[in-house]
Motif scaffolding. Structure first.
Motif, mmCIF file in Angstrom:
data_model
loop_
_atom_site.group_PDB
_atom_site.id
_atom_site.type_symbol
_atom_site.label_atom_id
_atom_site.label_comp_id
_atom_site.label_asym_id
_atom_site.label_seq_id
_atom_site.Cartn_x
_atom_site.Cartn_y
_atom_site.Cartn_z
ATOM 1 N N HIS A 29 -53.620 12.217 13.265
ATOM 2 C CA HIS A 29 -53.151 11.597 12.308
ATOM 3 C C HIS A 29 -53.506 10.329 11.904
ATOM 4 O O HIS A 29 -52.778 9.688 11.156
ATOM 5 C CB HIS A 29 -51.434 11.695 12.921
ATOM 6 N N GLY A 310 -46.177 13.543 15.919
ATOM 7 C CA GLY A 310 -45.886 13.979 14.375
ATOM 8 C C GLY A 310 -44.608 13.027 13.715
ATOM 9 O O GLY A 310 -44.681 12.844 12.621
ATOM 10 N N GLU A 311 -43.853 12.722 14.590
ATOM 11 C CA GLU A 311 -42.623 11.790 13.980
ATOM 12 C C GLU A 311 -43.083 10.550 13.573
ATOM 13 O O GLU A 311 -42.748 9.960 12.514
ATOM 14 C CB GLU A 311 -41.505 11.658 15.039
ATOM 15 N N LYS A 313 -46.190 10.058 12.650
ATOM 16 C CA LYS A 313 -46.874 10.240 11.165
ATOM 17 C C LYS A 313 -45.922 10.363 9.913
ATOM 18 O O LYS A 313 -46.358 9.737 9.189
ATOM 19 C CB LYS A 313 -47.654 11.553 11.328
ATOM 20 N N ARG A 314 -44.982 11.011 10.242
ATOM 21 C CA ARG A 314 -43.985 11.114 9.308
ATOM 22 C C ARG A 314 -43.515 9.902 8.867
ATOM 23 O O ARG A 314 -43.094 9.763 7.399
ATOM 24 C CB ARG A 314 -42.703 12.109 9.706
ATOM 25 N N TYR A 326 -37.821 11.372 17.207
ATOM 26 C CA TYR A 326 -38.462 12.259 18.196
ATOM 27 C C TYR A 326 -37.474 12.674 19.353
ATOM 28 O O TYR A 326 -37.358 13.905 19.688
ATOM 29 C CB TYR A 326 -39.733 11.579 18.851
ATOM 30 N N SER A 395 -46.224 21.477 9.819
ATOM 31 C CA SER A 395 -47.022 20.210 9.422
ATOM 32 C C SER A 395 -45.821 19.141 9.394
ATOM 33 O O SER A 395 -44.767 19.137 9.144
ATOM 34 C CB SER A 395 -47.603 20.237 7.864
ATOM 35 N N TRP A 396 -46.423 17.880 9.371
ATOM 36 C CA TRP A 396 -45.324 16.830 9.477
ATOM 37 C C TRP A 396 -45.478 15.842 8.194
ATOM 38 O O TRP A 396 -46.693 15.921 7.622
ATOM 39 C CB TRP A 396 -45.772 15.697 10.667
#
Ligand SMILES: Cc1cc2nc3c(=O)[nH]c(=O)nc-3n(C[C@H](O)[C@H](O)[C@H](O)COP(=O)(O)OP(=O)(O)OC[C@H]3O[C@@H](n4cnc5c(N)ncnc54)[C@H](O)[C@@H]3O)c2cc1C
Length: 396
Positions: A29, A310-311, A313-314, A326, A395-396
């Protein structure tokens, strides 16, 4: 132009399943990642672990599923035996281990190595540990001082990061009232990818061999208070707990003094009201160890790391948004899998001679039934439900 993510530096403590998976996804990421590991290299060896349900999706998205298939333990059969070594019930290895569909069993060390090999470009510092955290300032045992925007503890059940940022272990680590021990033994029965289980009152012993192992591993699960911290004390407690046991137990215990990899600990779960405090978050066993009895610790570590990365990145590295997100996504999944741990252990270690006798009668009966595979499928169903109790965004 550098993005916010490039400029967010993240320190991960622990280079095992959770830490290395997190490092992989954070690097993917675009974050700047450093992993510090207390051991001097990636820890090899260890017991066999499972990857089930949602965790399979994580390793597939990492491009590792095919390699994981080649590393499968390939345990073909599982049996329960009586004190004389006679088979009470037997089934195929996957049913015995609670695996369905693509679920895979492999050695923890093989998985750790595979994950590590996938983290090129990540800075690794072996043989060091975090000594203190003061905002973004981190001091290491080696005396080195560095600054990181965020710190993640992926350092296991007895997490150092948790102790530094959240408080003493006693507040979060709940002893389930059992001990677990596992170590390598000579394969004196000549097992070939087989697993045998002997059940006595308050104590269970297992012996297995895998495709990768010319020797065998003996595992013991017994009802007891907290285990001693030193190896000699643990070995005395184990010998006392299994005194008078039948089957191969005396021979397995004889081997423990020589075992190069003797492991013993209380069977515990980590329960916390929050997995983040300021710039620090926890992932894997450090945050929500479900205990080896759940068979889901590895999958929780893989999924938790994927979701945390992922969180982040988001939220473009904004931890005040990412850490609660998360936690919200993971909480129900963790609850379902921790419930497996507390339920399973009562079936794995039977409390009284009466329970053992009844259980052996039931197993003998089931073993004779033509539909025993369907009955086993019912036993495996709750594990599969818990293992898939989370939807992972593509996907994030
Ligand atoms: C006997 C046994 C049997 C198990 N069986 C299964 C099973 O059948 N199926 C399953 O899914 N799971 C099983 N598990 C659980 C599984 O191993 C863990 O849940 C999983 O490894 C969790 O990964 P983790 O990365 O969170 O923690 P760990 O794998 O514990 O890794 C923690 C890492 O942090 C490092 N570390 C520790 N302290 C520090 C420090 N101060 N500084 C830096 N690094 C540090 C450690 O060296 C290690 O590399 C079993 C566990 C045990 C003990």
């Amino acid at each position: 132009m550098r993005t916010i993510r490039d400029m967010t530096s993240i320190l991960i403590s622990g280079a095992s399943i959770a830490g290395t998976t997190l490092a992989y996804w954070l690097r993917e990421h675009g974050f700047t990642v450093t992993v510090v590991e207390r051991a001097t290299e990636v820890r090899e060896g260890g017991y066999k672990v499972d990857i089930r349900g949602a965790a399979l999706e994580v390793v597939e998205r990492m491009g590792l599923l095919e390699k994981i298939r080649t590393l499968r333990t390939d345990v073909r059969t599982g049996s329960v035996v009586d004190g004389g070594g006679r088979q009470v019930a037997g089934m195929d290895g996957d049913s015995f281990g609670g695996r369905v569909h693509q679920d895979a069993e492999l050695h923890r060390g093989d998985l750790a190595r595979l994950l590590h090999e996938a983290t090129g470009g990540v800075e690794h510092v072996f043989g060091d540990s975090i000594a203190s955290i003061d905002g973004t300032r981190v001091t290491f045992d080696s005396g080195l001082v560095r600054h990181f925007d965020l710190i993640v503890g992926a350092d296991g059940l007895h997490s150092n990061t948790r102790a530094l940022a959240f408080g003493p272990e006693e507040r979060f680590v709940h002893d389930l009232g059992y001990n677990v021990s596992i170590f390598s033994v000579p394969n004196h029965l000549g097992l070939d990818r087989e697993e045998l289980t002997y059940v006595g009152p308050g104590r269970t012993a297992l012996l297995y061999s895998t495709r990768q192992d010319t020797g065998a591993k003996a595992m013991f699960l017994w009802a007891a208070g907290s285990t001693a911290r030193d190896r000699a004390g643990q070995q005395r407690a184990l010998a006392d707990a299994y005194r008078g046991s039948g089957w191969e137990v005396p021979r397995l215990l004889e081997a423990m003094a020589e075992a190069p990899d003797f492991y013993c600990d209380s069977l515990s779960q980590v329960r916390m009201d929050s997995w983040h405090a300021g710039r620090v978050a926890l992932v894997g066993d450090a945050a929500y160890c479900a205990s080896p009895a759940s068979g889901q610790g590895t999958s929780l570590a893989l999924v938790g790391a994927y979701v945390l990365a992922g969180e982040l990145k988001r939220a473009a590295g904004d931890h005040a948004t990412a850490f609660p997100a998360y936690e919200a996504r993971m909480r129900p999944f963790v609850a379902a899998n921790q419930a497996l741990g507390t339920g399973n252990i009562k079936r794995m270690v039977l409390s009284s001679p009466f329970q053992v006798r009844m259980s052996m009668v039931m197993l003998r009966l089931v073993n004779l039934l033509p539909g025993k595979d369907r009955i086993m499928a019912k036993v495996v169903e709750p594990i599969h439900r818990a293992a898939t109790a989370i939807d992972l965004p593509a996907s994030w």
